[in-house]
Design an enzyme around this catalytic site. Structure first.
Site, short mmCIF file in Angstrom:
data_model
loop_
_atom_site.label_atom_id
_atom_site.label_comp_id
_atom_site.label_asym_id
_atom_site.label_seq_id
_atom_site.Cartn_x
_atom_site.Cartn_y
_atom_site.Cartn_z
N HIS A 191 7.69 2.36 -3.14
CA HIS A 191 6.81 2.81 -2.07
C HIS A 191 7.31 2.41 -0.68
CE1 HIS A 191 3.03 4.00 -0.32
NE2 HIS A 191 2.86 2.81 0.20
N ASP A 234 3.05 6.69 3.20
CA ASP A 234 1.71 6.14 3.06
C ASP A 234 0.83 6.66 4.22
OD1 ASP A 234 0.21 4.03 1.37
OD2 ASP A 234 -0.26 3.44 3.41
N TYR A 270 -9.33 3.09 5.60
CA TYR A 270 -9.72 3.88 4.42
C TYR A 270 -11.16 4.39 4.58
CZ TYR A 270 -5.60 2.13 1.95
OH TYR A 270 -4.31 1.85 1.56
#
Length: 439
Positions: A417, A221, A360
């Protein structure tokens, strides 16, 4: 036909964020949990011990808020296509309010060596566990969103003490596990500028400050983005990296995905499988990333509602969501109910829903455009572990092209994940095998 400007903007966002993963965003007044020591020029490189002590009133308030949740009606479909299902989140809330015990994970964390140091004006929290084995290889492991240091707790003991866990002294690691800026017990940036480029530089400073002159880096990630940028920066001492969410997507594939086009011709079976996974994520699973990419400050609801936070965090990608839903349905595999709530509760108690989401925004607005999974041009040694239920399972052919110095590749049918968290034994085996040639 020409795309509208709005459509072009959405496509650009998709390209930048394709492949992002995590689960997070929360907030609940607990500023007292964060380090308050002010570092001066005289002690700018100081490393201070850190201990977690959540006030009991914060836990009482958490349970009160869970019990006061205002519930909507159930979804109008029989699957998760509309999002987190009412039955799942109500089971989570019931367990969280009545049986879950934060003090257990707090004790686990406090049993580890926790520290704070100030880098470029920001307090960085990290765990530093040194192996008793003399020739252990130092490794910095970076989590992502909606993850945290909670993800790495299961791998610490087998990696640092391999002789007690099926390995030899030659498999030993020293582990450094930092909290990303704005996450967990690290400080919260008060201005833009903290993104994978600045974080990668900070991690190199941290390893140097700790006296690790030769080391490796690992991540998935955001942790992969940080590790790959470190590889591009090539700080002194960095020997190689390992990723469990590799950035290997070729330019023609990335472009086709961004515009919703058909797959390029000539894909192998493994490459077509990766295409199908990415295409589904692109079309059905990227909403959380687009929101945090564009409007993170708007997410006040998950800072005010623990159940809202939990729902936001567990709806990261469909396969990890399904695994988490099974855990709350009495069929745990990989992650337990406590595992999931340890992570969500950490976000809640540290009030990091919004501060974590800004990573982000900062990446989109302060770095050149590019897909999250686009090839970056890493030249130093890279090891890749491709788990079958990740957002996409990187094919070996793509990995070989993305990383000309690929020193290890392995793929597994299972594993979502959260590889280190969900499949710690496989993950530990991969760290030992992946970095063996660099010792």
């Amino acid at each position: 036909m020409h795309q509208s400007k709005a459509t072009e903007a959405i496509d650009q966002d998709r390209r930048r964020l394709l492949g992002t993963a995590s689960i997070g965003v929360a907030v609940a007044g607990a500023a007292s949990l964060l380090p308050t020591h002010s570092v001066t020029a005289a002690d700018g490189d100081a490393i201070r011990p850190f201990r977690i002590n959540v006030p009991e009133e914060a836990l009482v308030d958490l349970r009160r808020r869970i019990n006061a949740t205002k519930w909507p009606e159930r979804e109008t479909v029989t699957d998760a296509s509309q999002g987190v299902q009412l039955d799942t989140i109500q089971k989570l809330a019931r367990y969280w309010a009545t049986e879950y015990d934060w003090r257990k994970v707090e004790a686990r964390l406090n049993a580890l060596p926790n520290f704070i140091t100030n880098i470029d004006g920001l307090d960085i929290h990290f765990i530093d566990v040194r192996s008793k084995h003399e020739n252990a290889l130092p490794m910095i492991v970076t989590h992502g969103w909606p993850g945290s240091i909670i993800e790495q707790l299961k791998i610490i003991e087998p990696l640092t003490n391999p002789t007690a866990h099926g390995g030899s002294a030659a498999d030993a690691f020293h582990l450094v596990i930092p909290s990303l800026p704005g996450y967990g017990f690290s400080g919260k940036p008060t201005a833009p500028g903290w993104n994978p480029v600045s974080i990668a530089k900070a991690w190199a400073t941290l390893m140097q400050r700790l006296g690790y002159t030769k080391y490796v880096a690992q991540g998935g990630d955001w942790g992969n983005a940080v590790s790959e940028v470190m590889a591009l920066q090539q700080p002194p001492g960095l020997l190689g990296i390992h990723t469990n969410m590799a950035a290997t997507v070729p330019p023609d594939v990335s472009k086709a995905l961004a515009v919703g086009g058909p797959p390029p011709a000539g894909l192998s079976l493994d490459e077509k499988h990766a295409w199908d996974q990415l295409d589904d994520f692109y079309k059905n699973g990227l909403g959380y990333a687009l929101e945090m990419n564009n409007r993170p400050q708007t997410l006040y609801g998950i800072a005010d509602s623990p159940v809202g936070l939990a729902a936001w965090m567990i709806d990261h990608d469909i396969r990890s969501y399904q695994m988490i839903a099974r855990a709350f349905d009495g069929k745990p595999e990989g992650l337990t109910r406590d595992d999931v709530l340890d992570n969500v509760t950490l976000y809640w108690l540290t009030n990091t829903a919004i501060s974590s989401a800004r990573l982000y925004w900062d990446t989109r607005h302060n770095l050149p455009a590019g897909g999250f999974f686009d090839v970056r041009g890493v030249k130093i040694p890279v090891a890749v572990s491709a788990f079958g239920e990740e957002i996409y399972q990187a094919p070996k052919s793509w990995a070989e092209n993305a990383y000309p110095n690929l020193i290890h590749y392995n793929r597994f049918p299972k594993g979502t994940h959260f590889a280190a968290w969900e499949q710690p034994k496989l993950f530990v085996d991969e760290m030992r095998a992946g970095f063996r040639s660099l010792r």
